[in-house]
Design a protein around this motif. Structure first.
Motif, PDB file in Angstrom:
ATOM      1  N   UNK A 142      -3.174  -4.062  21.334  1.00 34.30           N
ATOM      2  CA  UNK A 142      -3.376  -5.115  20.354  1.00 34.30           C
ATOM      3  C   UNK A 142      -2.330  -4.933  19.270  1.00 34.30           C
ATOM      4  N   UNK A 143      -1.731  -6.011  18.791  1.00 30.11           N
ATOM      5  CA  UNK A 143      -0.692  -5.845  17.775  1.00 30.11           C
ATOM      6  C   UNK A 143      -1.252  -5.187  16.513  1.00 30.11           C
ATOM      7  N   UNK A 203      -5.205  -1.058  15.639  1.00 34.22           N
ATOM      8  CA  UNK A 203      -5.002  -0.321  14.388  1.00 34.22           C
ATOM      9  C   UNK A 203      -4.725  -1.243  13.208  1.00 34.22           C
ATOM     10  N   UNK A 204      -5.327  -0.915  12.081  1.00 31.87           N
ATOM     11  CA  UNK A 204      -5.072  -1.603  10.814  1.00 31.87           C
ATOM     12  C   UNK A 204      -4.429  -0.560   9.904  1.00 31.87           C
ATOM     13  N   UNK A 205      -3.174  -0.818   9.543  1.00 33.95           N
ATOM     14  CA  UNK A 205      -2.402   0.164   8.775  1.00 33.95           C
ATOM     15  C   UNK A 205      -2.378  -0.249   7.315  1.00 33.95           C
ATOM     16  N   UNK A 206      -2.795   0.633   6.429  1.00 29.11           N
ATOM     17  CA  UNK A 206      -2.824   0.265   5.012  1.00 29.11           C
ATOM     18  C   UNK A 206      -2.103   1.311   4.163  1.00 29.11           C
ATOM     19  N   UNK A 207      -1.538   0.844   3.064  1.00 29.19           N
ATOM     20  CA  UNK A 207      -0.862   1.690   2.056  1.00 29.19           C
ATOM     21  C   UNK A 207      -0.332   0.729   0.995  1.00 29.19           C
ATOM     22  N   UNK A 208       0.450   1.258   0.027  1.00 31.07           N
ATOM     23  CA  UNK A 208       1.036   0.387  -0.999  1.00 31.07           C
ATOM     24  C   UNK A 208       2.436  -0.086  -0.615  1.00 31.07           C
ATOM     25  N   UNK A 209       3.223   0.763   0.069  1.00 31.93           N
ATOM     26  CA  UNK A 209       4.641   0.430   0.318  1.00 31.93           C
ATOM     27  C   UNK A 209       4.789  -0.495   1.531  1.00 31.93           C
ATOM     28  N   UNK A 210       5.050  -1.775   1.225  1.00 28.12           N
ATOM     29  CA  UNK A 210       5.091  -2.806   2.259  1.00 28.12           C
ATOM     30  C   UNK A 210       6.185  -2.528   3.301  1.00 28.12           C
ATOM     31  N   UNK A 211       7.359  -2.117   2.783  1.00 27.62           N
ATOM     32  CA  UNK A 211       8.501  -1.892   3.677  1.00 27.62           C
ATOM     33  C   UNK A 211       8.223  -0.759   4.671  1.00 27.62           C
ATOM     34  N   UNK A 212       7.612   0.301   4.171  1.00 25.67           N
ATOM     35  CA  UNK A 212       7.312   1.449   5.042  1.00 25.67           C
ATOM     36  C   UNK A 212       6.244   1.083   6.075  1.00 25.67           C
ATOM     37  N   UNK A 213       5.278   0.264   5.656  1.00 27.49           N
ATOM     38  CA  UNK A 213       4.250  -0.171   6.616  1.00 27.49           C
ATOM     39  C   UNK A 213       4.878  -1.012   7.727  1.00 27.49           C
ATOM     40  N   UNK A 214       5.829  -1.875   7.332  1.00 24.78           N
ATOM     41  CA  UNK A 214       6.501  -2.728   8.318  1.00 24.78           C
ATOM     42  C   UNK A 214       7.315  -1.856   9.291  1.00 24.78           C
ATOM     43  N   UNK A 215       7.942  -0.805   8.750  1.00 22.68           N
ATOM     44  CA  UNK A 215       8.716   0.111   9.605  1.00 22.68           C
ATOM     45  C   UNK A 215       7.787   0.792  10.620  1.00 22.68           C
ATOM     46  N   UNK A 216       6.630   1.265  10.140  1.00 20.49           N
ATOM     47  CA  UNK A 216       5.693   1.951  11.051  1.00 20.49           C
ATOM     48  C   UNK A 216       5.215   0.980  12.136  1.00 20.49           C
ATOM     49  N   UNK A 217       4.908  -0.242  11.735  1.00 26.28           N
ATOM     50  CA  UNK A 217       4.456  -1.246  12.709  1.00 26.28           C
ATOM     51  C   UNK A 217       5.535  -1.486  13.774  1.00 26.28           C
ATOM     52  N   UNK A 218       6.784  -1.661  13.325  1.00 23.74           N
ATOM     53  CA  UNK A 218       7.878  -1.886  14.278  1.00 23.74           C
ATOM     54  C   UNK A 218       8.054  -0.699  15.209  1.00 23.74           C
TER      55      UNK A 218
END
Ligand code: NDP
Length: 252
Positions: A61-62, A34-49
């Motif tokens: 795959x990471x 998965x490649x996760x995209x959006x504007x809010x970096x912090x929220x994307x990092x939270x979703x990834x974690x």
């Protein structure tokens, strides 16, 4: 894991919250890259974690996160090259990002109509055009567009939103017909209410943030149930238009 989807590269826009976040979990659990995209970096990092910690047994795959503002279409070709440098191709493009709108036509600035169209329609069109050549060249792919029941039926106080979703519907219906021989599937999803912060993030006629959670939100579907339905439909390689049942409180 879903053996049909295992290892497929899936790019999801608007993956930082709501339905996009639920789609990230559902595709990740299916074994996708998965490649996760959006504007809010912090929220994307939270979703990834969350993906890594909540689904530790997925042989996977990471997740990759990338910042993308769909209202800047001039950045999109460069952005697409970055994505293709990581994974070489995109199998499934999920055009989920969108903003909502609240206001009556008479008191809405034209700039607001343009803003809603820029994200919901022109950004989505630009991103789709950026990845279409690689899907056609590789002989297959699946493009999903998250529209709305308002891509079919326009409600009052929603002119810009309903117009942008009607435009998406028409664009992807036309594209589906063009791609019939290219083995690239096109699915338009038209859900009723979903329990997300969409209305909180909506824009008003004067360009301010609406900032309220609509009462109707509570009557909506869970983002997970809509995401699971979409992933199941993509796994079946069906172009069927998935329409979640309408909320009981949406009187049509
Ligand atoms: P959210 O507000 O939670 O999600 C919207 C997503 O779009 C966010 O991840 C946001 O990320 C992203 N986004 C907004 N503006 C931009 C931009 N300029 N560039 C890139 N990304 C952007 O609401 P939902 O999850 O509900 O919305 C997802 C989709 O579902 C939308 O297309 C919406 O129209 C559709 N939908 C929702 C319904 C509902 O009742 N909730 C019903 C029917 C359809 P960030 O802010 O980090 O950029």
């Amino acid at each position: 894991t879903n053996f049909k989807l295992q290892g497929k590269v899936v790019l999801i826009t608007g993956a930082s919250s709501g339905l996009g976040e639920a789609l990230a979990h559902a595709f990740y659990k299916a074994g996708c890259k998965v490649i996760l995209t959006a504007r809010r970096e912090k929220e994307l990092a939270r979703v990834k974690n969350d993906l890594l910690s909540l689904h530790p047994t997925v042989p996977t795959y990471p997740p990759v996160t990338l910042l993308l503002d769909l209202s800047k279409p001039e950045d999109i070709p460069k952005y697409a090259s970055e994505v293709l440098a990581i994974h070489k191709n995109v199998d499934i493009l999920v055009n989920n990002a969108g903003i909502s709108y609240r206001g009556d036509v008479m008191s809405t600035k034209v700039e607001v109509d343009e803003q809603v169209m820029a994200v919901n329609y022109f950004g989505t069109v630009a991103l789709t055009k950026a990845f279409l050549p690689c899907m056609v060249a590789q002989g297959g792919g699946h493009i999903v567009a998250i529209s709305s029941v308002q891509g079919r039926i326009a409600l009052p106080q929603r002119s810009a939103y309903a117009a942008s979703k009607h435009a998406l519907q028409a664009f992807f219906d036309s594209l589906r017909a063009e791609l019939a021989a290219a083995n690239v599937k096109v699915t338009v999803v038209s859900p009723g209410y979903i329990r997300t912060n969409l209305s909180l993030n909506a824009v008003t006629g004067s360009g301010e943030l609406y900032g309220e959670l609509d009462e109707t939100t509570a009557s909506g579907y869970s983002p997970e149930s809509v995401a699971n339905k979409i992933v199941a439909s993509v796994a079946r390689e069906k172009e069927e238009v998935v329409i979640a049942p309408l909320s009981a409180r949406l009187a049509i």
